[in-house]
Scaffold this motif. Structure first.
Motif, PDB file in Angstrom:
ATOM      1  N   HIS A  92      16.228  33.389  24.862  1.00 36.77           N
ATOM      2  CA  HIS A  92      17.400  33.994  24.215  1.00 36.77           C
ATOM      3  C   HIS A  92      17.415  33.794  22.702  1.00 36.77           C
ATOM      4  CE1 HIS A  92      19.909  34.079  28.176  1.00 36.77           C
ATOM      5  NE2 HIS A  92      18.708  34.590  28.309  1.00 36.77           N
ATOM      6  N   GLU A  93      16.323  33.253  22.116  1.00 36.48           N
ATOM      7  CA  GLU A  93      16.267  33.021  20.671  1.00 36.48           C
ATOM      8  C   GLU A  93      15.072  33.670  19.995  1.00 36.48           C
ATOM      9  OE1 GLU A  93      16.471  28.914  19.573  1.00 36.48           O
ATOM     10  OE2 GLU A  93      18.198  28.533  20.860  1.00 36.48           O
ATOM     11  N   LEU A  94      13.872  33.530  20.584  1.00 35.37           N
ATOM     12  CA  LEU A  94      12.672  33.942  19.865  1.00 35.37           C
ATOM     13  C   LEU A  94      11.540  34.316  20.817  1.00 35.37           C
ATOM     14  CD1 LEU A  94      11.132  34.045  17.074  1.00 35.37           C
ATOM     15  CD2 LEU A  94      10.461  31.675  17.551  1.00 35.37           C
ATOM     16  N   LEU A  95      10.903  35.447  20.496  1.00 34.88           N
ATOM     17  CA  LEU A  95       9.646  35.841  21.131  1.00 34.88           C
ATOM     18  C   LEU A  95       8.646  36.097  20.017  1.00 34.88           C
ATOM     19  CD1 LEU A  95      10.932  38.534  23.652  1.00 34.88           C
ATOM     20  CD2 LEU A  95       9.927  36.320  24.263  1.00 34.88           C
ATOM     21  N   VAL A  96       7.481  35.451  20.095  1.00 34.64           N
ATOM     22  CA  VAL A  96       6.411  35.706  19.132  1.00 34.64           C
ATOM     23  C   VAL A  96       5.167  36.041  19.942  1.00 34.64           C
ATOM     24  CG1 VAL A  96       5.016  34.807  17.233  1.00 34.64           C
ATOM     25  CG2 VAL A  96       7.387  34.039  17.505  1.00 34.64           C
ATOM     26  N   GLY A  97       4.550  37.154  19.575  1.00 34.79           N
ATOM     27  CA  GLY A  97       3.346  37.555  20.278  1.00 34.79           C
ATOM     28  C   GLY A  97       2.296  38.076  19.328  1.00 34.79           C
ATOM     29  N   GLU A  98       1.062  38.057  19.790  1.00 38.91           N
ATOM     30  CA  GLU A  98      -0.062  38.589  19.016  1.00 38.91           C
ATOM     31  C   GLU A  98      -0.722  39.683  19.838  1.00 38.91           C
ATOM     32  OE1 GLU A  98      -2.540  35.220  18.152  1.00 38.91           O
ATOM     33  OE2 GLU A  98      -1.337  34.711  16.390  1.00 38.91           O
ATOM     34  N   ASP A  99      -1.006  40.793  19.168  1.00 40.11           N
ATOM     35  CA  ASP A  99      -1.629  41.945  19.793  1.00 40.11           C
ATOM     36  C   ASP A  99      -2.861  42.295  18.964  1.00 40.11           C
ATOM     37  OD1 ASP A  99      -2.159  44.224  21.275  1.00 40.11           O
ATOM     38  OD2 ASP A  99      -0.411  45.337  20.586  1.00 40.11           O
ATOM     39  N   GLY A 100      -3.978  42.469  19.621  1.00 41.57           N
ATOM     40  CA  GLY A 100      -5.169  42.850  18.867  1.00 41.57           C
ATOM     41  C   GLY A 100      -6.360  41.999  19.263  1.00 41.57           C
ATOM     42  N   PRO A 101      -7.455  42.106  18.549  1.00 39.97           N
ATOM     43  CA  PRO A 101      -7.593  42.822  17.274  1.00 39.97           C
ATOM     44  C   PRO A 101      -7.600  44.336  17.428  1.00 39.97           C
ATOM     45  CG  PRO A 101      -9.698  41.911  17.940  1.00 39.97           C
ATOM     46  CD  PRO A 101      -8.685  41.439  18.950  1.00 39.97           C
ATOM     47  N   HIS A 102      -7.162  45.024  16.359  1.00 40.02           N
ATOM     48  CA  HIS A 102      -7.057  46.482  16.333  1.00 40.02           C
ATOM     49  C   HIS A 102      -7.983  47.070  15.287  1.00 40.02           C
ATOM     50  CE1 HIS A 102      -3.449  46.808  18.816  1.00 40.02           C
ATOM     51  NE2 HIS A 102      -3.093  45.674  18.270  1.00 40.02           N
ATOM     52  N   GLU A 103      -8.632  48.169  15.632  1.00 41.39           N
ATOM     53  CA  GLU A 103      -9.488  48.861  14.669  1.00 41.39           C
ATOM     54  C   GLU A 103      -8.691  49.334  13.464  1.00 41.39           C
ATOM     55  OE1 GLU A 103     -11.823  51.968  16.377  1.00 41.39           O
ATOM     56  OE2 GLU A 103     -12.433  50.714  18.059  1.00 41.39           O
ATOM     57  N   MET A 104      -7.427  49.801  13.692  1.00 42.40           N
ATOM     58  CA  MET A 104      -6.652  50.353  12.579  1.00 42.40           C
ATOM     59  C   MET A 104      -6.294  49.293  11.544  1.00 42.40           C
ATOM     60  SD  MET A 104      -2.799  51.041  13.846  1.00 42.40           S
ATOM     61  CE  MET A 104      -1.652  49.707  14.078  1.00 42.40           C
ATOM     62  N   THR A 105      -6.362  48.016  11.888  1.00 41.77           N
ATOM     63  CA  THR A 105      -6.072  46.957  10.924  1.00 41.77           C
ATOM     64  C   THR A 105      -7.334  46.172  10.593  1.00 41.77           C
ATOM     65  OG1 THR A 105      -5.438  45.453  12.710  1.00 41.77           O
ATOM     66  CG2 THR A 105      -3.663  46.688  11.631  1.00 41.77           C
ATOM     67  N   LEU A 106      -8.463  46.876  10.631  1.00 41.98           N
ATOM     68  CA  LEU A 106      -9.750  46.233  10.318  1.00 41.98           C
ATOM     69  C   LEU A 106      -9.964  45.004  11.171  1.00 41.98           C
ATOM     70  CD1 LEU A 106      -9.672  46.658   6.447  1.00 41.98           C
ATOM     71  CD2 LEU A 106     -10.739  48.142   8.142  1.00 41.98           C
ATOM     72  N   ASN A 107      -9.628  45.132  12.454  1.00 39.80           N
ATOM     73  CA  ASN A 107      -9.803  44.071  13.442  1.00 39.80           C
ATOM     74  C   ASN A 107      -8.934  42.845  13.215  1.00 39.80           C
ATOM     75  OD1 ASN A 107     -11.589  45.457  15.156  1.00 39.80           O
ATOM     76  ND2 ASN A 107     -13.219  45.115  13.697  1.00 39.80           N
ATOM     77  N   LEU A 108      -7.814  43.029  12.506  1.00 45.62           N
ATOM     78  CA  LEU A 108      -6.854  41.935  12.379  1.00 45.62           C
ATOM     79  C   LEU A 108      -5.965  41.893  13.612  1.00 45.62           C
ATOM     80  CD1 LEU A 108      -5.691  42.348   8.691  1.00 45.62           C
ATOM     81  CD2 LEU A 108      -7.224  40.606   9.609  1.00 45.62           C
ATOM     82  N   VAL A 109      -5.401  40.737  13.859  1.00 45.05           N
ATOM     83  CA  VAL A 109      -4.439  40.576  14.939  1.00 45.05           C
ATOM     84  C   VAL A 109      -3.051  40.820  14.354  1.00 45.05           C
ATOM     85  CG1 VAL A 109      -3.431  38.910  16.525  1.00 45.05           C
ATOM     86  CG2 VAL A 109      -5.906  38.962  16.197  1.00 45.05           C
ATOM     87  N   ILE A 110      -2.244  41.627  15.043  1.00 51.69           N
ATOM     88  CA  ILE A 110      -0.882  41.919  14.609  1.00 51.69           C
ATOM     89  C   ILE A 110       0.070  40.954  15.298  1.00 51.69           C
ATOM     90  CG2 ILE A 110       0.966  43.636  14.583  1.00 51.69           C
ATOM     91  CD1 ILE A 110      -1.269  45.778  14.672  1.00 51.69           C
ATOM     92  N   GLU A 111       0.890  40.283  14.498  1.00 46.53           N
ATOM     93  CA  GLU A 111       1.894  39.385  15.060  1.00 46.53           C
ATOM     94  C   GLU A 111       3.241  40.087  15.061  1.00 46.53           C
ATOM     95  OE1 GLU A 111       2.681  34.874  14.335  1.00 46.53           O
ATOM     96  OE2 GLU A 111       4.079  35.978  13.036  1.00 46.53           O
ATOM     97  N   MET A 112       4.006  39.878  16.127  1.00 39.84           N
ATOM     98  CA  MET A 112       5.362  40.390  16.182  1.00 39.84           C
ATOM     99  C   MET A 112       6.306  39.255  16.545  1.00 39.84           C
ATOM    100  SD  MET A 112       6.982  43.695  18.012  1.00 39.84           S
ATOM    101  CE  MET A 112       7.534  43.101  19.586  1.00 39.84           C
ATOM    102  N   ARG A 113       7.338  39.098  15.710  1.00 44.04           N
ATOM    103  CA  ARG A 113       8.382  38.101  15.952  1.00 44.04           C
ATOM    104  C   ARG A 113       9.677  38.844  16.250  1.00 44.04           C
ATOM    105  NH1 ARG A 113       7.394  33.033  14.196  1.00 44.04           N
ATOM    106  NH2 ARG A 113       9.600  32.555  13.997  1.00 44.04           N
ATOM    107  N   VAL A 114      10.324  38.488  17.338  1.00 42.99           N
ATOM    108  CA  VAL A 114      11.613  39.070  17.690  1.00 42.99           C
ATOM    109  C   VAL A 114      12.604  37.913  17.787  1.00 42.99           C
ATOM    110  CG1 VAL A 114      12.877  40.519  19.317  1.00 42.99           C
ATOM    111  CG2 VAL A 114      10.414  40.857  19.013  1.00 42.99           C
ATOM    112  N   GLN A 115      13.572  37.917  16.863  1.00 41.50           N
ATOM    113  CA  GLN A 115      14.565  36.849  16.810  1.00 41.50           C
ATOM    114  C   GLN A 115      15.913  37.397  17.271  1.00 41.50           C
ATOM    115  OE1 GLN A 115      13.124  36.276  12.623  1.00 41.50           O
ATOM    116  NE2 GLN A 115      13.734  34.165  13.056  1.00 41.50           N
TER     117      GLN A 115
END
Length: 150
Positions: free
Chosen positions: A83-106
């Motif tokens: 009920h406070e925080l979700l943090v996830g990593e998605d990737g690596p993605h070709e569109m971000t030059l194989n970087l991992v995208i982090e998403m924080r939902v507070q």
């Protein structure tokens, strides 16, 4: 080749209790009802959500007019506070030059109900505004869902 990268930050209030907004992100049946911009959907049979550190969040968005057009999500939770925080990593993605995208939902209480803050990145600069528009459109669907069920 260097790509300009940025971070998307969206703040939004919902007229719904924090537990309901949390459930919209963590319960497959609810996420499948609202996630994705107008014109896109998520089939419940593609959704797996395990809201715990190391758990996965997987689903496939599809274009309603042409279900062969898809946008898969396959993330792993790195931090979870119920009920406070979700943090996830998605990737690596070709569109971000194989970087991992982090998403924080507070999630936080506010006078209207629940304040949500989403931080997502790094993202290529040219996708920041389309991504923002997608979230805003998705949240319109979520507002309708809350209005119908709360």
């Amino acid at each position: 080749m260097r790509m300009d990268m940025g971070e998307l930050v969206i703040e939004r209030e919902f007229s719904a209790p924090r537990g309901a907004v949390w459930a919209a992100f963590t319960e497959p049946e609810i996420l499948a009802e609202w996630f994705g911009p107008e014109g896109w959907g998520v089939h419940i049979d593609t959704v797996t959500i395990e809201p715990r550190v190391g758990g996965v969040q997987k689903f496939v968005m599809h274009l309603l007019e042409d279900p062969t057009q898809t946008s898969p999500v396959h993330a792993r939770f790195t931090e979870v506070r119920e009920h406070e925080l979700l943090v996830g990593e998605d990737g690596p993605h070709e569109m971000t030059l194989n970087l991992v995208i982090e998403m924080r939902v507070q999630f936080a209480d506010c006078p209207a109900g629940t304040a949500l803050r989403i931080t997502q990145g790094p993202l290529p600069a040219e996708v920041l505004e389309p991504a923002r528009a997608g979230w805003i459109s998705s949240f319109t669907k979520l507002d309708r869902l809350f209005a119908a069920h709360l």
